[in-house]
Design a protein around this motif. Structure first.
Motif, PDB file in Angstrom:
ATOM      1  N   LEU A 133       0.744  -1.143  -0.279  1.00 55.43           N
ATOM      2  CA  LEU A 133      -0.074   0.090  -0.063  1.00 55.43           C
ATOM      3  C   LEU A 133       0.861   1.296  -0.117  1.00 55.43           C
ATOM      4  CD1 LEU A 133      -3.012   0.344  -0.101  1.00 55.43           C
ATOM      5  CD2 LEU A 133      -3.054   0.306   2.399  1.00 55.43           C
ATOM      6  N   LEU A 134       1.913   1.337   0.673  1.00 59.92           N
ATOM      7  CA  LEU A 134       3.030   2.524   0.742  1.00 59.92           C
ATOM      8  C   LEU A 134       3.554   2.628  -0.599  1.00 59.92           C
ATOM      9  CD1 LEU A 134       4.935   1.978   4.277  1.00 59.92           C
ATOM     10  CD2 LEU A 134       3.751   4.105   3.163  1.00 59.92           C
TER      11      LEU A 134
ATOM     12  N   GLU B 228      13.523   9.878  -0.127  1.00 59.83           N
ATOM     13  CA  GLU B 228      13.443   9.850   1.315  1.00 59.83           C
ATOM     14  C   GLU B 228      12.329   8.666   1.540  1.00 59.83           C
ATOM     15  OE1 GLU B 228      12.743  12.995   4.850  1.00 59.83           O
ATOM     16  OE2 GLU B 228      12.884  13.763   2.570  1.00 59.83           O
ATOM     17  N   VAL B 229      11.292   8.835   1.068  1.00 63.68           N
ATOM     18  CA  VAL B 229      10.130   8.085   1.706  1.00 63.68           C
ATOM     19  C   VAL B 229      10.429   6.596   1.311  1.00 63.68           C
ATOM     20  CG1 VAL B 229       7.598   7.085   1.516  1.00 63.68           C
ATOM     21  CG2 VAL B 229       8.257   9.772   1.329  1.00 63.68           C
ATOM     22  N   GLN B 230      10.934   6.297   0.019  1.00 65.72           N
ATOM     23  CA  GLN B 230      11.521   4.886  -0.399  1.00 65.72           C
ATOM     24  C   GLN B 230      12.503   4.417   0.557  1.00 65.72           C
ATOM     25  OE1 GLN B 230      10.058   3.160  -3.450  1.00 65.72           O
ATOM     26  NE2 GLN B 230      10.886   1.390  -2.121  1.00 65.72           N
ATOM     27  N   ASP B 231      13.512   4.991   0.920  1.00 61.70           N
ATOM     28  CA  ASP B 231      14.239   4.576   1.946  1.00 61.70           C
ATOM     29  C   ASP B 231      14.000   3.868   3.042  1.00 61.70           C
ATOM     30  OD1 ASP B 231      16.376   5.304   0.129  1.00 61.70           O
ATOM     31  OD2 ASP B 231      17.064   7.216   1.373  1.00 61.70           O
TER      32      ASP B 231
ATOM     33  N   TYR C 157       8.023   1.454   8.108  1.00 62.13           N
ATOM     34  CA  TYR C 157       6.555   1.773   7.484  1.00 62.13           C
ATOM     35  C   TYR C 157       6.027   3.023   8.209  1.00 62.13           C
ATOM     36  CZ  TYR C 157       7.391  -2.656   5.420  1.00 62.13           C
ATOM     37  OH  TYR C 157       8.077  -3.781   4.884  1.00 62.13           O
ATOM     38  N   GLU C 158       6.098   2.990   9.504  1.00 61.34           N
ATOM     39  CA  GLU C 158       5.543   4.252  10.059  1.00 61.34           C
ATOM     40  C   GLU C 158       6.114   5.510   9.859  1.00 61.34           C
ATOM     41  OE1 GLU C 158       4.029   5.515  14.781  1.00 61.34           O
ATOM     42  OE2 GLU C 158       4.307   3.277  14.203  1.00 61.34           O
TER      43      GLU C 158
ATOM     44  N   ASP D  87       4.860   8.979   8.156  1.00 58.60           N
ATOM     45  CA  ASP D  87       5.046  10.202   8.611  1.00 58.60           C
ATOM     46  C   ASP D  87       5.628  11.302   7.936  1.00 58.60           C
ATOM     47  OD1 ASP D  87       3.388   9.457  10.935  1.00 58.60           O
ATOM     48  OD2 ASP D  87       5.255   9.105  12.005  1.00 58.60           O
ATOM     49  N   THR D  88       6.757  10.491   7.308  1.00 57.12           N
ATOM     50  CA  THR D  88       7.265  11.490   6.136  1.00 57.12           C
ATOM     51  C   THR D  88       6.952  12.057   4.981  1.00 57.12           C
ATOM     52  OG1 THR D  88       9.344  10.206   7.026  1.00 57.12           O
ATOM     53  CG2 THR D  88       9.811  11.545   4.628  1.00 57.12           C
ATOM     54  N   LEU D  89       5.796  11.030   4.423  1.00 59.39           N
ATOM     55  CA  LEU D  89       5.254  11.155   3.347  1.00 59.39           C
ATOM     56  C   LEU D  89       4.004  12.307   3.628  1.00 59.39           C
ATOM     57  CD1 LEU D  89       3.545   8.463   1.147  1.00 59.39           C
ATOM     58  CD2 LEU D  89       1.999  10.338   1.814  1.00 59.39           C
TER      59      LEU D  89
END
Length: 93
Positions: A13-14, A32-35, A42-43, A47-49
């Motif tokens: 889903l992410l 950044e999110v992919q890393d 995942y949390e 949060d970063t997204l």
């Protein structure tokens, strides 16, 4: 009884959400999110997204907010927190 998360569903889903954000996020924002996703954080990824959307004053479609809320529920986080954070950053379409 211990809670077990469906990590594969969360990750899928992410990744789906991140793919939808291709036109909205820059390469560095996506990376950044992919890393965090790659590291199984995942949390932090979620949060970063959300923080990127807010800090960079981006607009996301309502269907993306629905995915954020679905992820929050899968991770047993309070989806209302994410709805509140993203209020004003959601387009009607």
């Amino acid at each position: 009884m211990m809670t077990t998360y469906d990590y594969q569903s969360i990750e899928n889903l992410l990744l789906r959400l991140l793919g939808l954000l291709l036109e909205i996020f820059t390469n560095s924002e996506r990376n950044e999110v992919q890393d965090f996703i790659d590291a199984g954080e995942y949390e932090l990824a979620l949060d970063t997204l959300v923080d990127i959307v807010i800090e960079e004053n981006k607009q996301i479609p309502g269907e993306y907010l629905a995915l954020v809320c679905e992820l929050a529920e899968l991770m047993q986080l309070d989806k209302k927190v994410f709805e509140e954070k993203l209020r004003g950053h959601v387009t009607d379409s």
